[in-house]
Design a protein around this motif. Structure first.
Motif, mmCIF file in Angstrom:
data_model
loop_
_atom_site.group_PDB
_atom_site.id
_atom_site.type_symbol
_atom_site.label_atom_id
_atom_site.label_comp_id
_atom_site.label_asym_id
_atom_site.label_seq_id
_atom_site.Cartn_x
_atom_site.Cartn_y
_atom_site.Cartn_z
ATOM 1 N N TYR A 146 -54.372 -66.484 50.198
ATOM 2 C CA TYR A 146 -55.133 -66.641 51.431
ATOM 3 C C TYR A 146 -54.235 -67.068 52.595
ATOM 4 C CZ TYR A 146 -59.362 -66.190 48.645
ATOM 5 O OH TYR A 146 -60.339 -65.719 47.806
ATOM 6 N N ARG A 147 -53.279 -67.949 52.332
ATOM 7 C CA ARG A 147 -52.351 -68.367 53.389
ATOM 8 C C ARG A 147 -51.496 -67.206 53.867
ATOM 9 N NH1 ARG A 147 -50.498 -74.128 51.266
ATOM 10 N NH2 ARG A 147 -52.264 -75.313 52.050
ATOM 11 N N VAL A 148 -51.021 -66.405 52.948
ATOM 12 C CA VAL A 148 -50.201 -65.254 53.324
ATOM 13 C C VAL A 148 -51.039 -64.255 54.110
ATOM 14 C CG1 VAL A 148 -48.965 -63.238 52.420
ATOM 15 C CG2 VAL A 148 -48.550 -65.501 51.438
ATOM 16 N N LEU A 149 -52.248 -63.987 53.648
ATOM 17 C CA LEU A 149 -53.089 -63.002 54.314
ATOM 18 C C LEU A 149 -53.558 -63.454 55.694
ATOM 19 C CD1 LEU A 149 -55.235 -61.640 51.349
ATOM 20 C CD2 LEU A 149 -53.292 -60.556 52.496
ATOM 21 N N GLU A 150 -53.646 -64.755 55.924
ATOM 22 C CA GLU A 150 -54.007 -65.254 57.253
ATOM 23 C C GLU A 150 -52.965 -64.864 58.296
ATOM 24 O OE1 GLU A 150 -54.325 -69.466 56.856
ATOM 25 O OE2 GLU A 150 -56.408 -69.400 56.205
#
Length: 167
Positions: A146-150
């Motif tokens: 989720y952090r990467v995709l943000e």
């Protein structure tokens, strides 16, 4: 192999109980995470699939070892691996925005079935380690994802050069 499980590797009433209890617990651990995220196949579904796979392997062993039927003990387990795909496919949908949802749930159902097969076969170490790794993937790796995709810029098909910044 851990020697602590050696007494439970034969098919006895105690080992059947322990194998099914392990399938219930590990299937429940995976399923509770899916329920927490409000996914279609959750706590009870994962437990049922894991126990069903475990009893399938136990049945294969029982037929071969106790009833002395000349059969391939892996045959019933192979049918679980193939058949669970149909249940998993029912959890996968494509949204109106052309996004695929339900793949992780389908994969969780499939791995829950495999964990059940491991416990049914008396491979306790494999079932426990697989459950730990699955929970690591679901709880820790999902946060990283989720952090990467943000921070990933996505471009939709209808974007033009002048409105790219708003997509």
């Amino acid at each position: 192999m851990l020697s602590v499980f050696d007494g439970l590797r034969d098919v006895t009433t105690l080992s059947v109980f322990v194998r099914l209890a392990c399938a219930l617990i590990c299937g429940g651990i995976i399923g509770i995470e899916r329920s927490y995220k409000r996914r279609p196949a959750g706590f009870r579904t994962h437990i049922l699939i894991c126990i069903g796979a475990a009893i399938t392997t136990l049945t294969s062993q029982y037929l071969y070892l106790n009833m002395h039927y000349f059969t391939d003990m892996a045959r019933l387990g192979a049918q679980v691996v193939a058949g669970i795909g149909f249940i998993g496919a029912g959890t996968i949908i494509v949204t109106k925005r052309q996004r695929v949802k339900g793949l992780t749930t389908a994969a969780g159902l499939w791995t829950s079935a495999i964990i059940g097969l491991t416990f049914g076969g008396g491979f306790y170490e494999g079932g426990i380690l697989a459950t730990v790794f699955i929970m690591l993937a679901e709880l820790v790796f999902s946060r990283i994802e989720y952090r990467v995709l943000e921070n990933v810029w996505t471009m939709c098909c209808s974007c033009t050069a002048d409105v790219m910044s708003r997509c």
